[in-house]
Design an enzyme around this catalytic site. Structure first.
Site, PDB file in Angstrom:
ATOM      1  N   GLU A 151       0.766  -1.030  -0.016  1.00  0.00           N
ATOM      2  CA  GLU A 151      -0.129  -0.039   0.059  1.00  0.00           C
ATOM      3  C   GLU A 151       0.883   1.208  -0.057  1.00  0.00           C
ATOM      4  O   GLU A 151       1.567   1.378   0.954  1.00  0.00           O
ATOM      5  CB  GLU A 151      -1.016   0.062   1.391  1.00  0.00           C
ATOM      6  CG  GLU A 151      -2.254   0.913   1.027  1.00  0.00           C
ATOM      7  CD  GLU A 151      -1.682   2.361   1.802  1.00  0.00           C
ATOM      8  OE1 GLU A 151      -1.406   3.358   0.892  1.00  0.00           O
ATOM      9  OE2 GLU A 151      -1.879   2.229   3.038  1.00  0.00           O
ATOM     10  N   CYS A 171      -2.599   8.967   3.412  1.00  0.00           N
ATOM     11  CA  CYS A 171      -2.164   8.509   2.172  1.00  0.00           C
ATOM     12  C   CYS A 171      -3.391   8.500   1.238  1.00  0.00           C
ATOM     13  O   CYS A 171      -3.148   8.640  -0.197  1.00  0.00           O
ATOM     14  CB  CYS A 171      -1.408   6.978   2.022  1.00  0.00           C
ATOM     15  SG  CYS A 171      -2.808   5.878   2.932  1.00  0.00           S
TER      16      CYS A 171
END
Length: 533
Positions: free
Chosen positions: A305, A339
């Site tokens: 990720e 993020c």
């Protein structure tokens, strides 16, 4: 493509190529927030008052083979409070030798842990979830202390972490495999699932509990042993998390805990060992690419990720009050260090001015401050380097023709604080549009229509999250379908849930956390064929 993002999250240098000529950086706008607009719960406030009078008293050591221990070479490192810049704890600093010893014990524990029946494994992990929930106030205060999260955000992260752990506990009972008959009817095919083996779990500093918890819970639920390597800036929260799992009664060696400042050396040594079978990493695209290259040597599984550059699209039929309210969350929670946050505000021309007027007013009500102070709605950036990088990025946007509508400066106070900042006047062709900001900086771009919005949304290397605001659900779904992202939210900012897959496309990574398929990231299918006659 608009620029090439050098990396994700916090560890890349900012762009240096200007996109045009602009005016000098204006004088800072003084922030005069009204804290009444963002009240703190009584529970969070009382936890904060308690934390201010106590130092961190959780584990400060490595965990190897069920024992808390100092590093083999006795090295330590200091953990700072980003809201004051002062040291709050001294943590053991794992060496390569410590990491390999922890892997030895993880390998030794793998067979028995992987063979443990679903029922006993569920009972152990259910107790771990109970322990994390019971330690909620301690975990929230620890996050506030080392990561600068305002206490309401920290308590929210605790609740989400518990939910993910419980989700994976439930998933243990849904991976029994299946039986099928061959097409010619001559044999039966039994498909079973087996744990991949020892895993390395690397979590970031911006969500030190949530990301570590969902990685660890998934790996353990699948029957894998795990080495937990937290970010060096925020190891304390992960230490309390690991303690909660250990105190649930997990066998020695099933979890190793490796806080360290020697990240690259340890990761390289572990990845070079063929006994490690999986790496799950959340962090920058640059580091993720390095880990994937290292994993290729022994064909180790990789779940990544990575960085994001989330577009937030506001169309001309959107409810602007709702869009502003939700954009404030998508942009400024955790001081923009998210993020999946809104990295580019893409506004349709006809509503851009009205949106920005409302948005600047909302931003002016944010209250930067200590996470333990009642009324704080935005904490500090994680480090002085991150704050200085944010200031540099603002100056580059101004040099590229941008206009600072609000904020624009670091705050002159102890700690690593920034004003919430709103910038407009930059064209979609600007190289800086490819930069992941990871700071409380909202940059607005104007587009003519839906096609221009989606073209600009897709004109970057990353594809983690996106947001669409429209009063027409069909129109919003069409735009959402065309945006290249692993996750798209319509008319809302918060959308992650244990029951849904979390992850990105393109340079934002591979694999998923959460959802029904996430436990299979740590499982391998095995076919057993039996002749019938």
């Amino acid at each position: 493509m608009i620029g090439r993002v050098i990396g994700g999250h916090h560890d890349r240098p900012p762009h240096t190529r200007p996109c045009g000529r602009g005016t000098a950086l204006p004088s800072p706008i003084v922030v005069r927030p009204d804290p009444r607009n963002y009240p703190m719960s009584d529970k969070a406030a009382s936890a904060g008052q308690s934390a201010r009078t106590q130092r961190y008293d959780g584990p400060l050591e490595l965990l190897i083979n069920g024992e808390w221990t100092q590093a083999e070479d006795t090295q330590t490192f200091v953990v700072d409070d980003p809201s004051s810049g002062q040291a709050v704890a001294t943590m053991a600093d794992a060496s390569v030798a410590d990491a390999l010893t922890a892997l030895d014990h993880a390998v030794d524990a793998q067979k028995a842990w992987g063979a443990l029946a679903a029922g006993p494994r569920q009972r152990l992990l259910r107790q771990a979830a109970d322990n994390v929930e019971a330690a909620g106030a301690e975990l929230a205060a620890t996050m506030a202390l080392e990561a600068g999260k305002p206490l309401p955000e920290a308590h929210g992260e605790v609740g989400a972490s518990v939910a993910y752990i419980r989700w994976y506990v439930d998933q243990i009972g849904h991976t029994p495999g299946h039986l099928a008959r061959s097409l010619n009817g001559e044999w039966d095919m039994q498909t079973v699932y087996r744990p991949v083996g020892p895993c390395l779990l690397i979590s970031p500093w911006n969500f030190p509990l949530l990301v570590a918890a969902r990685k660890l819970a998934a790996a353990l639920a699948a029957g894998c042993t795990a080495l937990v390597k937290p970010a060096g800036l925020t190891p304390l929260t992960s230490a309390v998390l690991v303690r909660c799992f250990v105190e649930a009664g997990l066998p020695a060696g099933v979890i190793g805990f490796l806080p360290t400042t020697r990240d690259a050396d340890i990761s390289e040594a572990l990845m070079a060992d063929a006994r490690l079978r999986k790496v799950s990493f959340t962090g920058s695209t640059r580091v993720g690419s390095i880990l994937m290259r290292q994993a290729a040597t022994h064909v180790q599984g990789s779940q990544m990720e990575l960085g994001g550059n989330g577009p937030l699209i506001v169309l001309d039929d959107a409810d602007l009050d709702l869009a502003v309210e939700q954009t404030m969350i998508a942009k400024f929670r955790n001081a923009g260090q998210v993020c999946i946050g809104a990295n580019r505000l893409i506004l349709q021309d006809s509503i851009a001015d009205e949106f920005l007027e409302k948005f600047v007013k909302a931003a002016s009500n944010l209250a930067p401050g200590s996470p333990f102070e009642k009324g704080t709605t935005m904490g500090p950036l994680i480090s002085s380097a991150q704050r200085d990088r944010a200031v540099s990025i603002i100056r580059q946007f101004v040099a590229a023709g941008g206009e600072v509508l609000y904020g624009g400066s670091a705050l002159e106070r102890p700690g690593h604080f920034m004003e919430p900042t709103v910038i407009t006047g930059v064209g979609v062709e600007c190289e800086l549009a490819g930069e992941e900001l990871f700071a409380p900086i909202a940059v607005a771009y104007r587009v003519a229509d839906d096609r221009a919005a989606t073209d600009f949304a897709n004109a970057v290397d990353h594809g983690l999250s996106a947001y669409v605001f429209s009063g027409d659900l069909g129109r919003a779904l069409q735009v959402a379908d065309e945006v290249e992202a692993g996750m798209v939210a319509i008319n809302r900012a918060l959308y992650t849930d244990p029951s849904g897959p979390f992850g990105g496309v393109k340079a934002s990574g591979m694999g998923r956390e959460g959802g029904h398929e996430a436990i299979y990231e740590f499982l391998e299918s095995k076919l057993i064929a039996a002749r019938l006659h």
